[in-house]
Design a protein around this motif. Structure first.
Motif, PDB file in Angstrom:
ATOM      1  N   UNK A  29      14.230   7.224   5.236  1.00 18.77           N
ATOM      2  CA  UNK A  29      15.152   6.170   4.798  1.00 18.77           C
ATOM      3  C   UNK A  29      14.776   4.842   5.457  1.00 18.77           C
ATOM      4  N   UNK A  30      13.749   4.205   4.928  1.00 15.46           N
ATOM      5  CA  UNK A  30      13.268   2.946   5.503  1.00 15.46           C
ATOM      6  C   UNK A  30      13.156   1.891   4.415  1.00 15.46           C
ATOM      7  N   UNK A  31      13.231   0.624   4.828  1.00 17.29           N
ATOM      8  CA  UNK A  31      12.983  -0.483   3.914  1.00 17.29           C
ATOM      9  C   UNK A  31      11.501  -0.805   3.841  1.00 17.29           C
ATOM     10  N   UNK A  32      10.852  -0.791   4.999  1.00 16.61           N
ATOM     11  CA  UNK A  32       9.434  -1.127   5.045  1.00 16.61           C
ATOM     12  C   UNK A  32       8.809  -0.630   6.332  1.00 16.61           C
ATOM     13  N   UNK A  33       7.503  -0.758   6.414  1.00 12.27           N
ATOM     14  CA  UNK A  33       6.748  -0.405   7.612  1.00 12.27           C
ATOM     15  C   UNK A  33       5.788  -1.549   7.891  1.00 12.27           C
ATOM     16  N   UNK A  34       5.720  -1.948   9.160  1.00 12.07           N
ATOM     17  CA  UNK A  34       4.895  -3.091   9.540  1.00 12.07           C
ATOM     18  C   UNK A  34       3.912  -2.660  10.616  1.00 12.07           C
ATOM     19  N   UNK A  35       2.660  -3.108  10.481  1.00 10.03           N
ATOM     20  CA  UNK A  35       1.637  -2.880  11.498  1.00 10.03           C
ATOM     21  C   UNK A  35       1.418  -4.178  12.273  1.00 10.03           C
ATOM     22  N   UNK A  36       1.307  -4.017  13.598  1.00  8.59           N
ATOM     23  CA  UNK A  36       1.100  -5.156  14.489  1.00  8.59           C
ATOM     24  C   UNK A  36      -0.113  -4.908  15.368  1.00  8.59           C
ATOM     25  N   UNK A  37      -0.621  -6.015  15.876  1.00  5.97           N
ATOM     26  CA  UNK A  37      -1.662  -5.974  16.886  1.00  5.97           C
ATOM     27  C   UNK A  37      -1.120  -6.680  18.125  1.00  5.97           C
ATOM     28  N   UNK A  45       1.247  -9.632  16.927  1.00  6.58           N
ATOM     29  CA  UNK A  45       0.797 -10.354  15.735  1.00  6.58           C
ATOM     30  C   UNK A  45       0.918  -9.428  14.541  1.00  6.58           C
ATOM     31  N   UNK A  46       1.619  -9.869  13.519  1.00  5.61           N
ATOM     32  CA  UNK A  46       1.800  -9.051  12.331  1.00  5.61           C
ATOM     33  C   UNK A  46       0.495  -8.950  11.559  1.00  5.61           C
ATOM     34  N   UNK A  47       0.133  -7.729  11.166  1.00  7.65           N
ATOM     35  CA  UNK A  47      -1.088  -7.487  10.398  1.00  7.65           C
ATOM     36  C   UNK A  47      -0.776  -7.233   8.929  1.00  7.65           C
ATOM     37  N   UNK A  48       0.075  -6.261   8.678  1.00  2.60           N
ATOM     38  CA  UNK A  48       0.385  -5.859   7.309  1.00  2.60           C
ATOM     39  C   UNK A  48       1.823  -5.372   7.241  1.00  2.60           C
ATOM     40  N   UNK A  49       2.450  -5.645   6.104  1.00  2.00           N
ATOM     41  CA  UNK A  49       3.801  -5.166   5.834  1.00  2.00           C
ATOM     42  C   UNK A  49       3.765  -4.395   4.529  1.00  2.00           C
ATOM     43  N   UNK A  50       4.257  -3.154   4.543  1.00  2.00           N
ATOM     44  CA  UNK A  50       4.320  -2.356   3.332  1.00  2.00           C
ATOM     45  C   UNK A  50       5.784  -2.072   3.017  1.00  2.00           C
ATOM     46  N   UNK A  51       6.224  -2.469   1.836  1.00  2.00           N
ATOM     47  CA  UNK A  51       7.587  -2.167   1.418  1.00  2.00           C
ATOM     48  C   UNK A  51       7.684  -0.685   1.060  1.00  2.00           C
ATOM     49  N   UNK A  52       8.887  -0.142   1.089  1.00  2.00           N
ATOM     50  CA  UNK A  52       9.069   1.298   0.864  1.00  2.00           C
ATOM     51  C   UNK A  52       8.612   1.722  -0.534  1.00  2.00           C
ATOM     52  N   UNK A  53       8.608   0.777  -1.466  1.00  2.00           N
ATOM     53  CA  UNK A  53       8.200   1.100  -2.836  1.00  2.00           C
ATOM     54  C   UNK A  53       6.682   0.998  -3.047  1.00  2.00           C
ATOM     55  N   UNK A  54       5.968   0.533  -2.019  1.00  2.00           N
ATOM     56  CA  UNK A  54       4.526   0.337  -2.134  1.00  2.00           C
ATOM     57  C   UNK A  54       3.767   1.504  -1.518  1.00  2.00           C
ATOM     58  N   UNK A  68       5.937   7.602   2.110  1.00  3.31           N
ATOM     59  CA  UNK A  68       7.293   7.647   2.647  1.00  3.31           C
ATOM     60  C   UNK A  68       7.851   9.063   2.660  1.00  3.31           C
ATOM     61  N   UNK A  69       7.558   9.837   1.635  1.00  2.00           N
ATOM     62  CA  UNK A  69       8.136  11.178   1.539  1.00  2.00           C
ATOM     63  C   UNK A  69       7.660  12.089   2.670  1.00  2.00           C
ATOM     64  N   UNK A  70       6.442  11.882   3.127  1.00  2.00           N
ATOM     65  CA  UNK A  70       5.931  12.714   4.217  1.00  2.00           C
ATOM     66  C   UNK A  70       6.077  12.021   5.572  1.00  2.00           C
TER      67      UNK A  70
END
Lengths: 112, 113
Positions: A29-37, A45-54, A68-70
């Protein structure tokens, strides 16, 4: 309660190698996932943002995927360079409240 | 473009002394604001977040407090610091909306003696 883990904790590779960093989360149950360095002693520093639908996002030599399901995300770094050496963190935005939950990070060393 | 400022960059304080760390955001309005702590060898721990002026939510019980006196200003305080308060403190902001990313400041390294 959402928990985020990252494997491996540390990774050392020679320059030029392709590599994959892993991020797992317990609640889908998430809105998005973000990768940082994070460089030593510095902020994130933000690298990439993936929305839950992507399914994935790409920026230059970086590609992040989301299943997301796994409860898994991967960060793929192509043709690694010594300048990529840093700690990489993933974070999920939970559906309840305004919170982001972070993983402990993977410390990457790219050797010249 | 938006920027976030944190100060001071480093701070050394004796046990029992007060604390005030400040964070300001430029180039946006009505952001969500966050304070995190990163202890050595551990992940980021969310301490406080704010969705508006005077609105503070605390995630972890402790001797720290936060305030948001202005729209783009977020302050982390303590009346009496403990040794366990040592760490790297990070401020972050995000726009309203559930799909928005977080953006971080450069952090404050706090050492308690």
């Amino acid at each position: 309660k959402q928990e985020v883990t990252q494997i491996p904790a540390a990774l050392s590779v020679p320059e030029g190698e392709n590599l994959v960093l892993n991020c797992s989360f317990t609640d889908s149950a998430i809105y998005n996932l973000q990768w940082f360095r994070q460089d030593p002693g510095k902020g994130l520093t933000s690298l990439l943002l993936i929305q839950s639908s992507q399914r994935e996002q790409t920026s230059g030599r970086l590609n992040a995927s989301l299943d997301k399901s796994s409860g898994r995300s991967t960060l793929y770094i192509a043709a690694s360079q010594p300048g990529d050496s840093a700690t990489y963190l993933c974070a999920v935005r939970v559906l309840y409240g305004q919170n982001f939950v972070f993983g402990p990070g993977t410390r990457l060393s790219v050797l010249p | 473009s938006q920027t976030i400022h944190q100060w001071p960059a480093t701070l050394v304080q004796p046990v029992g002394s007060p604390l005030s760390l400040e964070c300001t955001v430029e180039g946006t309005s009505n952001p969500n604001l966050y304070w995190y702590r990163q202890a050595a060898g551990r992940g980021l721990q969310l301490l406080f977040y704010s969705v508006g002026i005077g609105q503070i939510s605390s995630e972890v019980p402790q001797n720290l407090s936060a305030s948001r006196p202005q729209d783009r200003q977020f302050i982390l305080s303590s009346k009496k610091l403990l040794l366990s308060d040592s760490g790297f403190y990070l401020c972050a902001w995000s726009d309203k909306g559930n799909g928005q990313p977080q953006h971080f400041g450069d952090g404050t390294r706090l050492s308690i003696l």
